[in-house]
Design a protein around this motif. Structure first.
Motif, PDB file in Angstrom:
ATOM      1  N   UNK A 182      -7.901 -48.778  12.561  1.00 23.07           N
ATOM      2  CA  UNK A 182      -8.447 -50.342  12.913  1.00 23.07           C
ATOM      3  C   UNK A 182      -7.583 -51.320  14.018  1.00 23.07           C
ATOM      4  N   UNK A 183      -6.350 -50.506  13.922  1.00 21.50           N
ATOM      5  CA  UNK A 183      -5.406 -51.210  15.083  1.00 21.50           C
ATOM      6  C   UNK A 183      -4.609 -50.106  15.668  1.00 21.50           C
ATOM      7  N   UNK A 184      -4.586 -50.206  17.005  1.00 19.43           N
ATOM      8  CA  UNK A 184      -3.736 -49.212  17.557  1.00 19.43           C
ATOM      9  C   UNK A 184      -2.844 -50.020  18.692  1.00 19.43           C
ATOM     10  N   UNK A 185      -1.574 -49.342  18.774  1.00 13.20           N
ATOM     11  CA  UNK A 185      -0.914 -49.999  19.936  1.00 13.20           C
ATOM     12  C   UNK A 185      -0.168 -48.975  20.732  1.00 13.20           C
ATOM     13  N   UNK A 186       0.011 -49.144  22.038  1.00 14.16           N
ATOM     14  CA  UNK A 186       0.484 -48.100  22.794  1.00 14.16           C
ATOM     15  C   UNK A 186      -0.475 -47.586  23.638  1.00 14.16           C
ATOM     16  N   UNK A 187      -0.173 -46.672  24.678  1.00 17.69           N
ATOM     17  CA  UNK A 187      -0.895 -46.077  25.544  1.00 17.69           C
ATOM     18  C   UNK A 187      -2.082 -45.385  24.993  1.00 17.69           C
ATOM     19  N   UNK A 188      -3.131 -45.304  25.774  1.00 21.34           N
ATOM     20  CA  UNK A 188      -4.581 -44.664  25.097  1.00 21.34           C
ATOM     21  C   UNK A 188      -4.217 -43.201  24.818  1.00 21.34           C
ATOM     22  N   UNK A 204     -10.363 -62.042   9.822  1.00 17.44           N
ATOM     23  CA  UNK A 204     -11.312 -61.242  10.723  1.00 17.44           C
ATOM     24  C   UNK A 204     -10.991 -59.813  10.722  1.00 17.44           C
ATOM     25  N   UNK A 205      -9.900 -59.392  10.581  1.00 18.73           N
ATOM     26  CA  UNK A 205      -9.508 -57.625  10.652  1.00 18.73           C
ATOM     27  C   UNK A 205     -10.512 -57.102   9.613  1.00 18.73           C
ATOM     28  N   UNK A 206     -10.469 -57.622   8.207  1.00 18.42           N
ATOM     29  CA  UNK A 206     -11.036 -57.081   7.164  1.00 18.42           C
ATOM     30  C   UNK A 206     -12.692 -57.214   7.169  1.00 18.42           C
ATOM     31  N   UNK A 207     -13.042 -58.101   7.845  1.00 20.46           N
ATOM     32  CA  UNK A 207     -14.345 -58.039   8.153  1.00 20.46           C
ATOM     33  C   UNK A 207     -14.780 -57.345   9.153  1.00 20.46           C
ATOM     34  N   UNK A 208     -13.972 -56.995   9.982  1.00 19.77           N
ATOM     35  CA  UNK A 208     -14.381 -55.925  11.257  1.00 19.77           C
ATOM     36  C   UNK A 208     -14.415 -54.690  10.520  1.00 19.77           C
ATOM     37  N   UNK A 209     -13.406 -54.240   9.602  1.00 18.89           N
ATOM     38  CA  UNK A 209     -13.231 -52.956   9.142  1.00 18.89           C
ATOM     39  C   UNK A 209     -14.555 -52.910   8.230  1.00 18.89           C
ATOM     40  N   UNK A 210     -14.789 -53.770   7.439  1.00 19.68           N
ATOM     41  CA  UNK A 210     -16.080 -53.796   6.519  1.00 19.68           C
ATOM     42  C   UNK A 210     -17.037 -53.598   7.127  1.00 19.68           C
ATOM     43  N   UNK A 211     -17.347 -54.299   8.192  1.00 17.87           N
ATOM     44  CA  UNK A 211     -18.684 -54.104   9.107  1.00 17.87           C
ATOM     45  C   UNK A 211     -18.934 -53.020   9.637  1.00 17.87           C
ATOM     46  N   UNK A 212     -17.632 -52.221  10.111  1.00 20.71           N
ATOM     47  CA  UNK A 212     -17.677 -50.933  10.569  1.00 20.71           C
ATOM     48  C   UNK A 212     -18.085 -49.763   9.487  1.00 20.71           C
ATOM     49  N   UNK A 266     -18.822 -65.970   7.946  1.00 17.66           N
ATOM     50  CA  UNK A 266     -18.544 -65.737   6.332  1.00 17.66           C
ATOM     51  C   UNK A 266     -19.877 -64.830   6.141  1.00 17.66           C
ATOM     52  N   UNK A 267     -19.349 -63.511   5.401  1.00 16.47           N
ATOM     53  CA  UNK A 267     -20.216 -62.412   4.851  1.00 16.47           C
ATOM     54  C   UNK A 267     -21.003 -63.019   3.873  1.00 16.47           C
ATOM     55  N   UNK A 268     -22.270 -62.621   3.508  1.00 18.03           N
ATOM     56  CA  UNK A 268     -22.859 -63.117   2.553  1.00 18.03           C
ATOM     57  C   UNK A 268     -22.280 -62.825   1.083  1.00 18.03           C
TER      58      UNK A 268
END
Length: 813
Positions: A45-51, A106-114, A768-770
């Motif tokens: 979900x979240x990455x930090x640092x060089x690609x 926002x983070x949780x919804x993005x994970x759930x959507x993916x 808002x997710x249904x």
């Protein structure tokens, strides 16, 4: 937000610390799943640092010969190699990150959507791994601890243990942190480090908890030369995830698959097992025969249940939709929820007290949670300014029985002191109350209510008299006071419906005390009491009220002026008591306020005394008191009531108690709840909601609601709605044209479609997710209840769902 699929097994991977090999072992799982013939989805979900150092890139790099089966993804990427919360602050619009720091929602919804997207794409049975960052308490992008931020997803978990010095403690602490928040830890993975041998100790520790520990050979030392290091690492993965599909990693895959299947099978069997063995409260079992009528709650978080829907959809084994769906807890779990389900602060408070005390007996003892709760309730809570004593019991009904014992004894002692034998036999004493009242299901509390035929039993013996009260509600956009026939007959024009002005005026009781209607109420109450006395009715010894709103009776919003007049009359009428007096002591009949439902901001106010303008002599609080986590009740009393139980004879004491009186867990949770709610009461969010309900100018609203005033106004003008009313978190609507009351099913039928999530784009609010709405009805009345921290976006979504259901051809502006 929790997700579960037949065809897609999803596990979230947490680490006991940073640098414990979480990505290495997750890569092993991904690779092994692909070798086993599964489509595999990896999400960071979240990455930090060089690609080039990113975990999702690493997983792709060492995907092995089955690379085509693997899809890797990162949702929020930052180039700064620091903690996610710092990276988001320093680089708000870098990479593919949004232009502001993403919230946990926002983070949780993005994970759930993916995850949903992967479930739609998956062919056959697939595996998915969601890898977190750092340790279990490493921050999310918003700065909250990720173990709390990810909790709404409620994904089964694999914990990667720490093989280094101190790793035993770190691993166990991480596990306990996960368990404390309800996570299902399906397995632990750890490297086989032979010097400290943490794996050996942890295998024994987790075996006692029926959690599988997979021990994997450690990776080789990293080489400086990239090509050599790649080849050496590739050989390592070929060794722990071989094409023969054997070894500890594959044993773990089989275990995770088994856990996934067992969870679904358990959920699928629960409706039948429930119907065969459970006796529900307030349910006519003769009307519930289908397994699809059983709401199986897999978990709960915030304002929502996660409901298993696999029994409803008979095609579920082949479906790409989740077997779990969110439902808004529309009754606040029978009016208890204040801060949402699984609130970590309340859970930690309970654990803190459980670890320190467990339970300890309370008579003639003290412990800090109980003492601090008593002091808070008396000095800054609803008892401020009138109460001096706190009796702590274990539920609202018990708290009311304690209150009744207090009031009846206090009255009998006072009357005996001033009237001798004329006070009558204590067992002949009764109460004064209101029709539609309800004070709990224990026999004594039931006896303090009229014989309504609904909340009664064979032993019920109604002891007293119950006035038919005038009520208030909004009809066609106007506030209406509805008078029962006996009161309407005393008015000048005999009308049963009056317009007493806008809501703020109706609840300005002090301003209405000199009104004509107040005089009518006073005459009605006095005349009724005189008639009762003349015909030899049981001597009333207490006034028992559910102030402002009578909940279980049908969400009856009583005219507050009538309740104020009733209190004034019973405290000043010589016909009721020989002890009418001025001063700090109670006068006339002792007054009990049952604030189990309405207290502690359920109606937007800490106590209803601020509306009625008078204090009780005894009051009861429960439900919101502990935020819905554990049962607890407090009965507050004045010193004069307490003194009635004094003396040298133990028989004169208040001989009432339960094994779990002053339960330390409940007291500690109550203190934490009151602390949080106290801060919320002064928040900008509450101020914004209050501002909507001002009558005009800068004067603060006397009463207010979290529900939008324009929505309430529109709802009151729907053809299907006879009356609507709201205060604080509560919304109640009465079905038009249905006079059957509690026995009716009209409200249930009218709003049945709310239980299923609406996928319509015009209904769904942005962001808002249904979700479905799990609500309760009281015959011809449907009510909806919020937590004290329900997000405004969620409230607006519910409003739109209700509106669309009642007006299918309209849309709300």
């Amino acid at each position: 937000m929790s997700l579960l699929f037949h065809h897609l097994r999803v596990h979230q991977v947490f680490g006991a610390n940073t640098d414990v090999g979480k990505t290495l072992l997750t890569s092993a799982l991904v690779r092994a799943s692909a070798v086993a013939g599964k489509a595999v989805y990896y999400l960071k979900p979240v990455s930090t640092g060089p690609l080039q150092d990113a975990d999702d890139e690493y997983v792709t790099r060492f995907a092995g010969p089955q690379k085509s089966r693997i899809q890797s993804r990162c949702l929020f990427r930052y180039s700064d190699p620091v903690s996610p919360h710092l990276a988001a602050q320093r680089e708000p619009d870098g990479g593919n990150a949004p232009p502001s720091v993403p919230s946990d929602d926002t983070l949780v919804k993005a994970i759930s959507g993916h995850i949903r997207e992967c479930a739609r794409k998956a062919r056959g049975h697939a595996h998915m791994y969601v890898e977190t960052a750092g340790g279990v308490h490493s921050p999310t992008l918003s700065g909250s601890t990720q173990i709390d931020g990810y909790r709404p997803l409620f994904l089964p978990t694999v914990l990667v243990g720490d093989p280094k010095l101190g790793g035993i403690s770190a691993t166990i602490s991480s596990y306990e942190s996960l368990a404390l928040r309800g996570y299902m830890v399906d397995a632990v993975m750890i490297f086989r480090e032979e010097y400290y041998r943490n794996w050996e100790y942890l295998q024994s520790y987790f075996a006692e908890r029926d959690i599988k520990v997979a021990v994997v050979d450690p990776p080789p030392a990293k080489l400086e030369d990239y090509s050599q290091n790649f080849q050496k690492t590739e050989r390592y993965y070929e060794g722990i995830a071989p094409t023969t599909a054997t070894g500890p990693v594959f044993d773990l895959l089989a275990h995770l698959d088994s856990q996934h299947a067992a969870r679904i099978a358990e959920l699928d069997s629960m409706p039948r097992r429930t119907l065969d063995q459970i006796w529900w409260p307030f349910v006519q079992h003769g009307l519930v025969k289908e397994e699809t009528d059983v709401a199986v709650i897999d978990s709960a978080s915030g304002d929502h249940f996660s409901i298993y829907n696999g029994r409803r959809d008979q095609t579920a084994p082949d479906s790409k939709t989740s077997l779990l769906e969110p439902q808004f807890d529309g009754s606040a779990s029978w009016w208890t929820q204040a801060l949402g389900h699984a609130n970590p602060a309340l859970t930690l408070a309970a654990a803190r007290a459980a670890g320190r005390y467990g339970h300890v007996m309370f008579p003639q003892g003290s412990h800090l949670p109980a003492l601090r709760l008593a002091e808070r309730m008396l000095k800054s809570g609803p008892g401020k300014g009138w109460a001096s004593r706190v009796f702590i019991s274990d539920n609202g009904s018990t708290g009311m029985e304690v209150a009744l014992k207090m009031a009846l004894r206090a009255f009998a002692v006072r009357e005996r002191e001033h009237g001798g034998s004329s006070a009558g036999r204590p067992k002949d004493l009764g109460v004064i109350g209101l029709k539609g009242s309800y004070h709990g299901d224990t026999i004594g509390a039931m006896d303090a209510c009229e014989d309504s035929g609904v909340y009664t039993c064979e032993w019920h013996d109604a002891k007293g008299y119950w006035f038919d009260p005038p009520t208030v509600g909004i009809r066609s956009g106007k506030m209406v006071v509805s008078l029962p026939p006996a009161i309407a007959a005393l008015t000048e024009d005999g009308k049963s419906e009056l317009n007493e002005g806008p809501m703020q005026h109706v609840y300005d009781v002090n301003a209405r005390l000199d009104s004509v209607l107040a005089g009518v109420y006073r005459r009605f109450v006095e005349d009724t009491l005189e008639r009762l006395q003349a015909r030899g009715a049981p001597k009333p010894a207490a006034l028992v009220l559910e102030p402002i709103v009578m909940g279980a009776g049908g969400m009856i919003f009583v005219d507050p002026l009538f309740q104020r007049v009733l209190v004034d009359v019973v405290r000043t009428s010589p016909a009721l008591s020989r002890t009418v007096r001025a001063g700090p002591d109670w006068s006339g009949l002792p007054v009990i306020f049952d604030e189990v439902f309405v207290g502690l901001y359920r109606l937007g106010l800490e106590s209803t005394t601020s509306i009625l303008g008078v204090h009780p002599d005894i009051s009861v609080n429960a439900k919101i008191l502990t935020g819905g986590l554990v049962p607890l009740a407090v009965t507050l009393a004045s010193e004069a009531v307490f003194d009635a139980f004094g003396g040298d004879d133990k028989a004169d004491a208040l001989l009432h108690g339960h094994s779990y009186s002053a339960y330390p867990l409940g007291c500690e949770v109550a203190n934490e709840t009151l602390r949080i709610v106290g801060k919320m009461a002064g928040s900008a969010e509450w101020a914004d909601a209050q501002a909507q309900w001002r009558a005009g100018g800068d004067q603060p609203a006397i009463v207010w609601s979290f529900w939008a005033p324009e929505f309430i106004d529109a709802l009151s003008q729907c053809d299907a709605v006879g009356e609507v009313m709201t205060l604080g978190t509560v919304l109640a609507l009465r079905v038009a044209g249905d006079g059957q009351g509690y026995q009716s099913h009209s409200a249930q039928r009218l709003l049945e479609t709310l239980r299923v999530a609406a996928e319509d784009a015009d209904v769904d609010e942005p962001g808002v997710a249904p979700f479905g709405i799990n609500y309760r009805t009281l015959g011809n009345v449907a009510y909806f209840m919020l937590s004290l921290n329900t997000p405004p976006a969620t409230i607006r979504h519910i409003e739109n769902r209700i509106w669309k259901t009642l007006q299918p051809s309209s849309s709300r502006n």
